[in-house]
Design a protein around this motif. Structure first.
Motif, PDB file in Angstrom:
ATOM      1  N   CYS A  32       0.833  -1.203   0.000  1.00  0.00           N
ATOM      2  CA  CYS A  32       0.000   0.000   0.000  1.00  0.00           C
ATOM      3  C   CYS A  32       0.864   1.248   0.000  1.00  0.00           C
ATOM      4  CB  CYS A  32      -0.941   0.002   1.209  1.00  0.00           C
ATOM      5  SG  CYS A  32      -0.113   0.271   2.783  1.00  0.00           S
ATOM      6  N   THR A  33       0.238   2.346  -0.369  1.00  0.00           N
ATOM      7  CA  THR A  33       0.872   3.657  -0.292  1.00  0.00           C
ATOM      8  C   THR A  33      -0.211   4.709  -0.146  1.00  0.00           C
ATOM      9  OG1 THR A  33       2.561   5.082  -1.274  1.00  0.00           O
ATOM     10  CG2 THR A  33       0.888   4.206  -2.766  1.00  0.00           C
ATOM     11  N   THR A  36      -1.893  10.274  -2.030  1.00  0.00           N
ATOM     12  CA  THR A  36      -1.258  11.527  -2.452  1.00  0.00           C
ATOM     13  C   THR A  36       0.188  11.331  -2.870  1.00  0.00           C
ATOM     14  OG1 THR A  36      -0.776  12.001  -0.128  1.00  0.00           O
ATOM     15  CG2 THR A  36      -2.770  12.993  -1.066  1.00  0.00           C
ATOM     16  N   ASP A  37       0.768  10.150  -2.599  1.00  0.00           N
ATOM     17  CA  ASP A  37       2.164   9.888  -2.951  1.00  0.00           C
ATOM     18  C   ASP A  37       2.330   9.310  -4.348  1.00  0.00           C
ATOM     19  OD1 ASP A  37       2.879  10.819  -0.485  1.00  0.00           O
ATOM     20  OD2 ASP A  37       3.150   8.826   0.413  1.00  0.00           O
ATOM     21  N   ILE A  38       1.240   9.072  -5.045  1.00  0.00           N
ATOM     22  CA  ILE A  38       1.343   8.500  -6.384  1.00  0.00           C
ATOM     23  C   ILE A  38       0.338   9.207  -7.296  1.00  0.00           C
ATOM     24  CG2 ILE A  38      -0.236   6.602  -5.794  1.00  0.00           C
ATOM     25  CD1 ILE A  38       1.390   4.889  -7.804  1.00  0.00           C
ATOM     26  N   PHE A  99      -5.671   5.550   1.064  1.00  0.00           N
ATOM     27  CA  PHE A  99      -4.563   4.697   0.626  1.00  0.00           C
ATOM     28  C   PHE A  99      -4.951   3.836  -0.578  1.00  0.00           C
ATOM     29  CE2 PHE A  99      -2.300   5.978   4.241  1.00  0.00           C
ATOM     30  CZ  PHE A  99      -1.025   5.395   4.255  1.00  0.00           C
ATOM     31  N   TRP A 100      -3.931   3.572  -1.391  1.00  0.00           N
ATOM     32  CA  TRP A 100      -4.020   2.536  -2.414  1.00  0.00           C
ATOM     33  C   TRP A 100      -3.518   1.217  -1.846  1.00  0.00           C
ATOM     34  CZ3 TRP A 100      -6.340   2.317  -6.984  1.00  0.00           C
ATOM     35  CH2 TRP A 100      -6.626   3.492  -7.681  1.00  0.00           C
ATOM     36  N   PHE A 101      -4.226   0.129  -2.145  1.00  0.00           N
ATOM     37  CA  PHE A 101      -3.810  -1.216  -1.774  1.00  0.00           C
ATOM     38  C   PHE A 101      -3.698  -2.053  -3.047  1.00  0.00           C
ATOM     39  CE2 PHE A 101      -5.937   0.546   1.896  1.00  0.00           C
ATOM     40  CZ  PHE A 101      -5.134   0.163   2.959  1.00  0.00           C
ATOM     41  N   VAL A 102      -2.596  -2.788  -3.157  1.00  0.00           N
ATOM     42  CA  VAL A 102      -2.326  -3.571  -4.369  1.00  0.00           C
ATOM     43  C   VAL A 102      -1.985  -5.000  -3.981  1.00  0.00           C
ATOM     44  CG1 VAL A 102      -0.607  -3.921  -6.196  1.00  0.00           C
ATOM     45  CG2 VAL A 102      -1.628  -1.679  -5.856  1.00  0.00           C
ATOM     46  N   ASN A 103      -2.484  -5.948  -4.772  1.00  0.00           N
ATOM     47  CA  ASN A 103      -2.139  -7.354  -4.560  1.00  0.00           C
ATOM     48  C   ASN A 103      -1.862  -8.003  -5.912  1.00  0.00           C
ATOM     49  OD1 ASN A 103      -2.947 -10.428  -4.213  1.00  0.00           O
ATOM     50  ND2 ASN A 103      -2.440  -9.628  -2.191  1.00  0.00           N
ATOM     51  N   VAL A 166      -6.975  -1.352  -5.136  1.00  0.00           N
ATOM     52  CA  VAL A 166      -8.169  -0.793  -4.484  1.00  0.00           C
ATOM     53  C   VAL A 166      -7.766   0.502  -3.790  1.00  0.00           C
ATOM     54  CG1 VAL A 166     -10.049  -1.219  -2.866  1.00  0.00           C
ATOM     55  CG2 VAL A 166      -8.966  -3.146  -4.038  1.00  0.00           C
ATOM     56  N   ILE A 167      -8.480   1.577  -4.073  1.00  0.00           N
ATOM     57  CA  ILE A 167      -8.277   2.818  -3.334  1.00  0.00           C
ATOM     58  C   ILE A 167      -9.408   2.960  -2.328  1.00  0.00           C
ATOM     59  CG2 ILE A 167      -9.448   4.227  -5.109  1.00  0.00           C
ATOM     60  CD1 ILE A 167      -7.527   6.525  -4.286  1.00  0.00           C
TER      61      ILE A 167
END
Length: 873
Positions: A32-33, A36-38, A99-103, A166-167
């Motif tokens: 995740c990040t 606003t950081d991407i 946050f963005w979450f990625v899998n 997923v955001i």
């Protein structure tokens, strides 16, 4: 050669997945990040073109704050004042916790008509979903209590390598955590949990529990998938626990969806109790049909009963759909308890009466907030916490409306241990405007219309009812905590959703509803004189009544810094109790002078040890006072509260770290199904029988003991008690007051089965002197115990013997520890904080997690005994 082998394995995996029905959980590999950081779109982020190597490892299921804590970016908010160091979303703005979450996961593409579904069981609060460069949801989805399911068949990559992104956006507004119940109340504009803005038992949760807080699964089926099965059980008449049962009726429906372009014919089947029930079905293209199975008459059913009344029998139930009666398309597996729950109005008490299988149940319950304030759910922890409620001899848990709809694993544990459940929906009078409150941003009229999106609330109720309704333990629905939901929401629940989707459980419009208890209300919530619980007629089905509840010094040290382990004291010049600031931050509920009657505490160890005496006596009196008046004044009583999801210092039977305190064992004693007890106001000995059958003949014995251990016989007689009743058995004259006048006295009561000479129950009271103090306890000599322990199939069996000539071995705590010296947590004791009379021997069973392989140690210590280690053989 390695490349060829890998390719062959991968092709085999794809072929296998193409034919097998399966469901997998995506619970690892997440990153995740902060959004606003991407500066990229969801379509870009969900493809390999976006490098996520530097993103934080994410905890899913979990909240944003859980992930930040697990990455050591903040200190434990449950310790000391650390929670204040975490930036609160009210100050930072929502973007800080968006946050963005990625899998990145492997899953073969669909083949042979397979359908693949991406399922979320809970996201807080709104979100967009992307897979392999495609947006999956058409519009942003919203709502903490709404499951979502998306067909991703067409989006899966042919290579089998996929990326999900997923955001997640926080609820809005998040609310000002200004110290009010739910802060300024505006968090209730959303269909979310309200406590994260702060309450009188918790400080605010900085991210308001934003995140993918429940399971993410990928389910693969054939063209037809089934969901929302409903199994209802009808158990007519009044049933006994023992003996052959008349038949029960099983009623089953399920929803079947045809996801393809053509008509499908097939067979729906369910299996229960060795019987199969089938229905032939024709499903039109892209349709959902509710399949209603013929009723099944289950012969001689093994019934499910609440804790204390009978066994918790469960039947495996398998539902499946076969295409063309041969190809398995989808299946669902459930555990079903065969029972019927009804209610009736008790005209004597003017309150609701709960009946299970035709038998009335005197409700002894506890209020539950949730397992963990950061939504770190664990099936094992659920099991442990519900196990404690079983050990307290309770039979109901009320899930409070300012929290969540509990997860299925919680209900699994309640099914297993026999705890009926009253489930509130997501409203509370504090946020939703039952009272004027200067800390709230808006007035009561505005707040009573919360949440903003009534349609979402109604959809969420419908979805959660479908998720939970098959649990045997689920007994009652409740519209909200201390307030009715808005009229249109209430009408939808009461008149449509619950009758249509369930129809088997009573619905209270709110937790103080007149249909629960006339002259309704709740409380008190603070320390009371024991007289209060015996003499004061409370509300006849009291949904909330509680008191204090800190742990011993080992518990306090887990979350209080050493410098803050400071004993509260009374400042005579200021005329108030002075309490350490960290204690206040952790919502300490004062013991005040109740500690002093046991002698002034000089150390924190003294204070915590005396607090356990108060704990035990307070909750024993609460439960005994109610039980003494069952079916006369009361049909039920629910303690506020039995646990905390944070390190709060009030109202709990065990701490956040699942370490029990004496509240648990005082409640256990006062809640026994068959129990002898002392009404100290009227000088009466009573026996309560909560069972459905009358007792056999029992010998009742009453004795007194001095500080030195001298025994004073008082009475001995034979008694019997009718089913489900409490009866006066003996009235003392002035002898008790005379014996206790100078220094106090121990009063011991016991019941013994006269036919077998087997002890049935006993109970030890410590009575004050004429001034209300306990010099008795200050004068006690040391007792030297003989103790042994051995490992058995049931657990660790501990025997404690107190030789003749000793005083009473008073208030002994058994403690199981690791080799490191730390307590084994959780550990389940058949009893604790126990007292052993001179010449008496008692045996207890200790149970711990069977996965512990190290050698454990055991010690016992008490009010007038030194710590004694016991070898476990």
């Amino acid at each position: 050669m390695r490349r060829v082998t890998t390719l062959l394995f991968f092709l085999f995996f794809i072929a296998h997945c193409a034919t097998a029905q399966q469901e997998v959980e995506l619970n690892s590999g997440w990153k995740c990040t902060r959004a606003t950081d991407i500066n990229k779109s969801g379509e870009e982020i969900s493809t390999p073109v976006t490098d996520v190597a530097g993103w934080l490892p994410a905890t899913i299921p979990g909240t944003v704050l859980t992930t930040l804590l697990n990455n050591k970016l903040f200190l434990d908010p449950f310790f000391g004042m650390n929670n204040k160091l975490i930036p609160d979303i009210y100050t930072t703005g929502a973007a800080y916790y968006t946050f963005w979450f990625v899998n990145d996961f492997n899953h073969a593409p669909a083949a042979n008509g397979d359908e693949v579904m991406l399922q979320f069981r809970g996201i807080n609060y709104s979100y967009d979903v992307f897979l392999n460069g495609h947006k999956v949801n058409d519009v942003r989805d919203t709502g903490m209590f709404l499951r979502s399911s998306y067909s991703i068949t067409r989006y899966l990559n042919p290579t089998g390598k996929n990326r999900l992104a997923v955001i997640v956006y926080p609820p809005s507004p998040v609310g000002n955590p200004n110290g009010g119940q739910g802060g300024d109340g505006v968090i209730a504009h959303s269909v979310t949990n309200q406590y994260p803005a702060g309450w009188d038992w918790i400080q605010p949760i900085a991210d308001r529990n934003t995140g993918i807080w429940d399971k993410v699964t990928i389910k693969r089926t054939k063209q037809v998938h089934i969901e929302n099965t409903h199994v209802g059980t009808l158990v007519p008449g009044k049933r006994n626990v023992e003996g052959k049962q008349k038949p029960a009726t099983i009623k089953v429906t399920t929803e079947a969806e045809n996801t393809c372009d053509s008509e499908i014919r097939g067979t729906a089947i369910y299996e229960l109790g060795g019987k199969k029930v089938k229905v032939s079905v024709t499903l039109q293209p892209h349709s959902v049909e509710t399949i209603e199975f013929p009723d099944l008459e289950l012969e001689d059913p093994r019934l499910w009963w609440p804790n204390g009344y009978g066994p918790q029998n469960l039947y495996p139930c398998k539902i499946s759909f076969l295409i063309n009666s041969k190809t398995l398309s989808d299946k669902e597996e459930l555990n079903i308890g065969v029972r019927q729950i009804k209610t009736a109005w008790n005209n004597k008490t003017n309150s609701r009466e709960i009946r299970v299988n035709g038998q009335k149940i005197f409700i002894k319950g506890g209020n539950w907030i949730l397992s963990d304030a950061l939504l770190r759910f664990d099936d094992e922890r659920y099991d442990h916490e519900v196990h404690f409620h079983k050990d307290m001899n309770l039979n109901l848990i009320r899930v409070w409306g300012g929290g969540i709809t509990e997860r299925p694993a919680f209900y699994d544990a309640c099914d297993k241990y026999g705890l009926l459940v009253m489930q509130d929906f997501w409203a509370s009078g504090d946020c939703n405007g039952r009272w004027y409150d200067p800390l709230k941003l808006e007035d009561t009229n505005a707040r009573r219309n919360y949440p903003d999106n009534h349609k979402l609330f109604i959809e969420s109720v419908e979805d959660q009812v479908k998720m939970l309704r098959n649990h045997a333990s689920l007994a009652l629905w409740c519209g909200g905590n201390e307030i009715r939901p808005p009229a249109d929401i209430l009408s939808a629940m009461r008149d449509s959703i619950l009758p249509t989707l369930d129809g088997t459980r009573y619905f209270f419009e709110f937790s103080n509803d007149d249909s629960m208890s006339l002259h309704g209300g709740d409380g008190p919530y603070v320390l009371q004189s024991k007289d209060y619980f015996w003499a004061h007629k409370s509300f006849p089905f009291n949904s909330e009544i509680g008191s204090i509840g800190i742990g011993d010094v080992e518990s306090l040290k887990r979350f209080l810094p050493d410098s803050n382990l400071v004993v509260p004291y009374y400042d005579t010049s200021m005329r108030k109790w002075i309490v350490d600031s960290v204690w206040r931050y952790h919502r300490y509920e004062g013991y005040d002078s109740a500690i002093e009657v046991y002698g002034h505490p000089k150390t924190i160890e003294d204070f915590a040890r005396r607090a356990q005496l108060v704990n035990y006596d307070q909750y024993r009196a609460l439960m005994e006072g109610a039980t003494a008046r069952m079916w006369d004044w009361y049909t039920g009583i629910i303690i506020w509260k039995t646990q905390n999801p944070w390190t709060a210092m009030k109202g709990q039977m065990y701490d956040y770290y699942v370490d029990p305190n004496a509240c648990l064992y005082g409640t256990r004693t006062g809640s026994k199904q068959l129990h002898v007890m002392y009404d100290h106001i009227n000088k009466l000995v009573l026996v309560a029988n909560n069972h459905f059958t009358p007792t056999e003949k029992m010998e009742l014995i009453a004795k007194a003991y001095t500080a030195a251990g001298d025994e004073i016989p008082l009475t001995s007689k034979y008694v019997q008690v009718a089913a489900s009743s409490c009866k006066q058995q003996y009235k003392f004259g002035k002898e008790i007051d005379s014996l206790a006048k100078q220094e106090g006295i121990f009063l011991y009561l016991s019941l013994t089965d006269s036919a077998t000479n087997v002890p049935v129950d006993d109970n030890l009271y410590w009575l004050t002197d004429a001034k209300g103090n306990y010099p008795l306890l200050q004068k006690m000599p040391l007792a030297k115990l003989n103790a042994s322990a051995r490992q058995t199939d049931k657990g660790i069996e501990v025997t404690i013997a107190n030789p003749l000539g000793n005083p009473v071995a008073f208030f002994q705590r058994l403690t199981l520890i690791h080799a490191s010296g730390e307590r084994v947590l959780p550990a389940f004791y058949s009893d604790n904080y126990v007292s052993v009379l001179p010449g008496q021997e008692k045996t207890y069973i200790l149970q711990v997690n069977s996965t512990i392989k190290e050698a454990l140690q055991l010690y016992v210590e008490g009010w007038n005994t030194r710590r004694q280690f016991i070898e476990i053989k």
